[in-house]
Design a protein around this motif. Sequence first.
Motif, PDB file in Angstrom:
ATOM      1  N   ARG A 160      26.854 -10.246  -7.070  1.00  0.00           N
ATOM      2  CA  ARG A 160      26.889  -9.026  -7.890  1.00  0.00           C
ATOM      3  C   ARG A 160      28.268  -8.808  -8.496  1.00  0.00           C
ATOM      4  NH1 ARG A 160      24.037  -4.815  -3.818  1.00  0.00           N
ATOM      5  NH2 ARG A 160      21.964  -5.772  -3.751  1.00  0.00           N
ATOM      6  N   ILE A 161      29.303  -8.970  -7.672  1.00  0.00           N
ATOM      7  CA  ILE A 161      30.677  -8.791  -8.163  1.00  0.00           C
ATOM      8  C   ILE A 161      30.991  -9.800  -9.263  1.00  0.00           C
ATOM      9  CG2 ILE A 161      33.111  -9.016  -7.504  1.00  0.00           C
ATOM     10  CD1 ILE A 161      32.247  -7.795  -4.757  1.00  0.00           C
ATOM     11  N   ARG A 162      30.559 -11.053  -9.065  1.00  0.00           N
ATOM     12  CA  ARG A 162      30.796 -12.087 -10.072  1.00  0.00           C
ATOM     13  C   ARG A 162      30.121 -11.712 -11.386  1.00  0.00           C
ATOM     14  NH1 ARG A 162      27.769 -15.403 -12.155  1.00  0.00           N
ATOM     15  NH2 ARG A 162      26.129 -15.278 -10.574  1.00  0.00           N
ATOM     16  N   ARG A 163      28.878 -11.201 -11.327  1.00  0.00           N
ATOM     17  CA  ARG A 163      28.165 -10.804 -12.552  1.00  0.00           C
ATOM     18  C   ARG A 163      28.841  -9.615 -13.220  1.00  0.00           C
ATOM     19  NH1 ARG A 163      23.818  -8.850 -10.941  1.00  0.00           N
ATOM     20  NH2 ARG A 163      23.531  -9.648  -8.869  1.00  0.00           N
ATOM     21  N   ILE A 164      29.333  -8.664 -12.450  1.00  0.00           N
ATOM     22  CA  ILE A 164      30.030  -7.504 -13.026  1.00  0.00           C
ATOM     23  C   ILE A 164      31.301  -7.961 -13.726  1.00  0.00           C
ATOM     24  CG2 ILE A 164      31.346  -5.414 -12.433  1.00  0.00           C
ATOM     25  CD1 ILE A 164      29.185  -4.911 -10.249  1.00  0.00           C
ATOM     26  N   LYS A 165      32.053  -8.831 -13.087  1.00  0.00           N
ATOM     27  CA  LYS A 165      33.281  -9.345 -13.706  1.00  0.00           C
ATOM     28  C   LYS A 165      32.961 -10.129 -14.966  1.00  0.00           C
ATOM     29  CE  LYS A 165      36.174  -9.639  -9.583  1.00  0.00           C
ATOM     30  NZ  LYS A 165      36.841 -10.555  -8.637  1.00  0.00           N
ATOM     31  N   GLN A 166      31.887 -10.915 -14.933  1.00  0.00           N
ATOM     32  CA  GLN A 166      31.498 -11.699 -16.109  1.00  0.00           C
ATOM     33  C   GLN A 166      31.118 -10.779 -17.267  1.00  0.00           C
ATOM     34  OE1 GLN A 166      31.646 -15.069 -16.436  1.00  0.00           O
ATOM     35  NE2 GLN A 166      31.227 -14.642 -18.580  1.00  0.00           N
ATOM     36  N   ARG A 167      30.366  -9.715 -16.969  1.00  0.00           N
ATOM     37  CA  ARG A 167      29.999  -8.751 -18.011  1.00  0.00           C
ATOM     38  C   ARG A 167      31.231  -8.082 -18.596  1.00  0.00           C
ATOM     39  NH1 ARG A 167      25.104  -5.699 -15.516  1.00  0.00           N
ATOM     40  NH2 ARG A 167      26.705  -5.632 -13.983  1.00  0.00           N
ATOM     41  N   ARG A 168      32.161  -7.709 -17.711  1.00  0.00           N
ATOM     42  CA  ARG A 168      33.398  -7.077 -18.164  1.00  0.00           C
ATOM     43  C   ARG A 168      34.190  -8.033 -19.053  1.00  0.00           C
ATOM     44  NH1 ARG A 168      37.532  -6.666 -13.836  1.00  0.00           N
ATOM     45  NH2 ARG A 168      37.809  -8.753 -14.613  1.00  0.00           N
ATOM     46  N   ASP A 169      34.286  -9.295 -18.616  1.00  0.00           N
ATOM     47  CA  ASP A 169      35.016 -10.284 -19.405  1.00  0.00           C
ATOM     48  C   ASP A 169      34.332 -10.553 -20.737  1.00  0.00           C
ATOM     49  OD1 ASP A 169      36.852 -10.432 -17.363  1.00  0.00           O
ATOM     50  OD2 ASP A 169      36.092 -12.336 -16.549  1.00  0.00           O
ATOM     51  N   ASP A 170      33.001 -10.502 -20.765  1.00  0.00           N
ATOM     52  CA  ASP A 170      32.268 -10.704 -22.003  1.00  0.00           C
ATOM     53  C   ASP A 170      32.489  -9.542 -22.969  1.00  0.00           C
ATOM     54  OD1 ASP A 170      31.298 -13.079 -21.057  1.00  0.00           O
ATOM     55  OD2 ASP A 170      29.301 -12.293 -20.544  1.00  0.00           O
ATOM     56  N   GLN A 171      32.644  -8.321 -22.420  1.00  0.00           N
ATOM     57  CA  GLN A 171      32.866  -7.138 -23.259  1.00  0.00           C
ATOM     58  C   GLN A 171      34.292  -7.106 -23.791  1.00  0.00           C
ATOM     59  OE1 GLN A 171      31.752  -3.911 -20.726  1.00  0.00           O
ATOM     60  NE2 GLN A 171      29.558  -4.132 -21.145  1.00  0.00           N
ATOM     61  N   ILE A 172      35.218  -7.630 -22.995  1.00  0.00           N
ATOM     62  CA  ILE A 172      36.612  -7.677 -23.433  1.00  0.00           C
ATOM     63  C   ILE A 172      36.845  -9.078 -23.975  1.00  0.00           C
ATOM     64  CG2 ILE A 172      39.020  -7.542 -22.721  1.00  0.00           C
ATOM     65  CD1 ILE A 172      38.132  -5.661 -20.485  1.00  0.00           C
TER      66      ILE A 172
END
Length: 179
Positions: A160-172
Amino acid sequence: MDIVSSTSQMQSNPFVMLTLIVAPAILTNASALMVMSTSNRFARAIDRSRELSRQIGEAAGIGDTTLSDRLTGELLLTEKRAVLLLRGIRAFYFSLGAFAFAAFISLVGGGLVSINVTTANRILALTAVISVFLAVAGLVTGSFLLFYETRITVGILQDRIRRIKQRRDDQIGTDGNPA
């Protein structure tokens, strides 16, 4: 060692009797605490599976197959967790019963020592020792099952943490500005 010397050793060393009484009580208490805490974890896993089932239904309703597939994978892991926890509960209940049985057999054996029933005492002593070994094995087995279940839970959280970080990185964007 004959019964008379065993009895005199118990009378001269109060720690022998204290150990016979306290050790099973402590181990029985430990087993009961493990049953309670594992039961709570089991209940939380069941609640999580219900929530995941609800979310899978919602994802299927809106046609989000990616989300549905991810939630189904997590539901399968939650089912595996629940099965491990149930096996752990069984192991801890077994230990609880075995420690109680060993304490009972020890009390009966202690009573028979005073009336010099040597054959029965040997059988009861062996029965109590075997019961304690089995009870400890149940505690160890249950603990290993909880360890494995915890690894699965941590794996789910890390994913879950990895997916949240990936989403954040995709948005930024790569330059640090929002995309």
